[in-house]
Design a protein around this motif. Structure first.
Motif, PDB file in Angstrom:
ATOM      1  N   ALA A 216      -6.604 -16.762 -14.720  1.00  0.00           N
ATOM      2  CA  ALA A 216      -7.437 -15.563 -14.593  1.00  0.00           C
ATOM      3  C   ALA A 216      -8.055 -15.416 -13.204  1.00  0.00           C
ATOM      4  CB  ALA A 216      -8.552 -15.598 -15.646  1.00  0.00           C
ATOM      5  N   HIS A 217      -7.824 -16.383 -12.311  1.00  0.00           N
ATOM      6  CA  HIS A 217      -8.483 -16.363 -11.009  1.00  0.00           C
ATOM      7  C   HIS A 217      -7.488 -16.568  -9.875  1.00  0.00           C
ATOM      8  CE1 HIS A 217     -11.684 -17.510 -13.912  1.00  0.00           C
ATOM      9  NE2 HIS A 217     -12.374 -16.621 -13.208  1.00  0.00           N
ATOM     10  N   THR A 218      -6.397 -15.824  -9.932  1.00  0.00           N
ATOM     11  CA  THR A 218      -5.343 -15.980  -8.922  1.00  0.00           C
ATOM     12  C   THR A 218      -5.407 -14.924  -7.825  1.00  0.00           C
ATOM     13  OG1 THR A 218      -3.826 -14.667 -10.271  1.00  0.00           O
ATOM     14  CG2 THR A 218      -3.761 -17.064 -10.570  1.00  0.00           C
ATOM     15  N   GLY A 219      -6.445 -14.091  -7.816  1.00  0.00           N
ATOM     16  CA  GLY A 219      -6.508 -13.006  -6.842  1.00  0.00           C
ATOM     17  C   GLY A 219      -6.433 -13.472  -5.405  1.00  0.00           C
ATOM     18  N   GLY A 220      -7.184 -14.513  -5.060  1.00  0.00           N
ATOM     19  CA  GLY A 220      -7.161 -15.005  -3.689  1.00  0.00           C
ATOM     20  C   GLY A 220      -5.816 -15.600  -3.315  1.00  0.00           C
ATOM     21  N   LEU A 221      -5.219 -16.318  -4.251  1.00  0.00           N
ATOM     22  CA  LEU A 221      -3.913 -16.916  -4.003  1.00  0.00           C
ATOM     23  C   LEU A 221      -2.861 -15.840  -3.762  1.00  0.00           C
ATOM     24  CD1 LEU A 221      -2.360 -19.855  -5.969  1.00  0.00           C
ATOM     25  CD2 LEU A 221      -1.036 -17.802  -5.534  1.00  0.00           C
TER      26      LEU A 221
ATOM     27  N   GLY B 246       2.710 -16.074 -11.618  1.00  0.00           N
ATOM     28  CA  GLY B 246       2.723 -14.894 -12.468  1.00  0.00           C
ATOM     29  C   GLY B 246       3.598 -15.015 -13.690  1.00  0.00           C
ATOM     30  N   ARG B 247       4.436 -16.039 -13.724  1.00  0.00           N
ATOM     31  CA  ARG B 247       5.412 -16.153 -14.821  1.00  0.00           C
ATOM     32  C   ARG B 247       4.776 -16.658 -16.109  1.00  0.00           C
ATOM     33  NH1 ARG B 247      10.928 -19.859 -14.664  1.00  0.00           N
ATOM     34  NH2 ARG B 247      11.375 -19.749 -16.895  1.00  0.00           N
TER      35      ARG B 247
ATOM     36  N   VAL C 215      -1.691 -25.527 -10.424  1.00  0.00           N
ATOM     37  CA  VAL C 215      -1.876 -24.583  -9.319  1.00  0.00           C
ATOM     38  C   VAL C 215      -3.174 -24.930  -8.615  1.00  0.00           C
ATOM     39  CG1 VAL C 215      -2.096 -22.161  -8.655  1.00  0.00           C
ATOM     40  CG2 VAL C 215      -0.654 -22.789 -10.599  1.00  0.00           C
ATOM     41  N   VAL C 216      -3.110 -25.134  -7.301  1.00  0.00           N
ATOM     42  CA  VAL C 216      -4.299 -25.526  -6.550  1.00  0.00           C
ATOM     43  C   VAL C 216      -4.439 -24.654  -5.310  1.00  0.00           C
ATOM     44  CG1 VAL C 216      -4.361 -27.920  -7.348  1.00  0.00           C
ATOM     45  CG2 VAL C 216      -2.983 -27.331  -5.353  1.00  0.00           C
ATOM     46  N   ALA C 217      -5.692 -24.434  -4.940  1.00  0.00           N
ATOM     47  CA  ALA C 217      -6.029 -23.751  -3.702  1.00  0.00           C
ATOM     48  C   ALA C 217      -6.628 -24.755  -2.740  1.00  0.00           C
ATOM     49  CB  ALA C 217      -7.023 -22.617  -3.965  1.00  0.00           C
TER      50      ALA C 217
END
Length: 321
Positions: free
Chosen positions: A14-19, A38-39, A48-50
């Protein structure tokens, strides 16, 4: 393994906007990571890491059995400074425990080059390193591509009309071709490790993302009720629209393959030109971008893409484990 604060942050679906904003700086190179996040509607903690703050990451990665980094290296022309050395080290420490035998580290060459020395320091060893994989973009005038290819190779002109998205029920035709492609490219049978690869092929077929030409086994259109084999295939391996609702998505083709007995006849030129048009029509729109990357030592493929008018847009790299 606990991820060090300030260096890495787990990203939730739910928090992938920045990525995704990071990937959008260079959509042709960033489509692989954008496709991965997105899959799935959910993934395991740490997949998944930032690097840095998720809202504006210095870099990001998909870190499971393989590692797909993006943004680690600076992109001065795009206003991106890249990740700090300690952030990249933290990514290597995190991903090193997750990478598996027959996994890989792949993505933009500069990003792979940034993280691989740290992975090596963690004890990882490569089976093969492919540092120059030209990233190519197909020309826009697809209709002309098909006409020119058929004019040069009229004996296989039927392949342009025969090309189609594989349908449910054709998985048994597609899987042997996919296995042959993968084995020739990577060096081992992907089904030897279990059923994951077959499931992936089935997913591509179900998603209408595996495009094939079927023949009679001898290079001619199949007759009703007669033998049928895959003569050519290509998959839409990655797909993303950086601006939802707007024409102009990005597709990355993978798994380009022609059956060995049909190579050198021009069938791949005709079929690939038709596939590019089909991908634009079905997936990314007339203004969309269709790309692929290829090993620099694959002279036959480079010749094919050059004749079709592909232009270079960057460089990928793959380290096979």
């Amino acid at each position: 393994m606990r991820i060090p604060a300030r260096h890495l942050t787990c990203v939730a679906p739910a928090h992938t906007g920045g990525l995704l904003a990071l990937c959008a700086l260079d959509p042709v190179s960033g489509v692989c990571l954008a496709q991965q996040v997105g899959r799935w509607r959910s993934w395991n903690d740490g997949d998944v890491v930032a690097l840095g703050r998720p809202a504006r990451p210095a870099g990001a990665a998909w870190a499971t059995g393989s590692l797909l980094p993006f943004g680690l290296a600076p992109r001065p022309g795009l206003g991106h400074d890249g990740a700090a050395r300690r952030q990249v080290q933290a990514l290597a420490e995190h991903a090193g425990a997750r990478l598996t035998r027959n996994g890989s580290v792949y993505g933009p060459a500069a990003d792979v080059a940034a993280v691989w020395p740290h992975l090596a320091d963690c004890g990882l060893r490569s089976r093969e390193e492919r540092w120059v994989q030209p990233l190519l973009v197909a020309p826009q005038e697809t209709g002309a591509l098909i006409r020119d290819a058929v004019r040069r190779h009229p004996a296989v002109g039927w392949a342009a009309e025969s090309l189609h998205a594989a349908t449910l029920g054709e998985e048994e035709l597609v899987l042997p071709a996919s296995i042959d492609m993968f084995t020739g490219e990577v060096g081992y049978d992907p089904t030897s490790a279990g059923g994951a690869y077959a499931r992936h092929v089935n997913w591509l077929v179900a998603a209408r993302r595996s495009y094939i030409v079927v023949d009679d086994g001898e290079g001619h259109p199949p007759l009703p009720g007669g033998p049928r084999r895959v003569a050519f295939k290509v998959d839409v391996g990655a797909l993303w629209n950086p601006v939802p609702g707007r024409e102009g998505g990005v597709a990355q083709l993978t798994g380009v393959w022609t059956r060995s007995d049909l190579r050198g006849r021009g069938l791949a030129s005709v079929a690939l030109a038709a596939a590019i048009e089909a991908v634009r029509a079905r997936h990314v729109g007339a203004r969309g971008t269709v790309s692929l990357y290829v090993n620099d030592f694959n002279t036959a493929a480079l010749g094919l893409y050059g004749r079709l008018g592909f232009e270079r847009a960057g460089t990928f790299a793959t380290v096979l484990l």
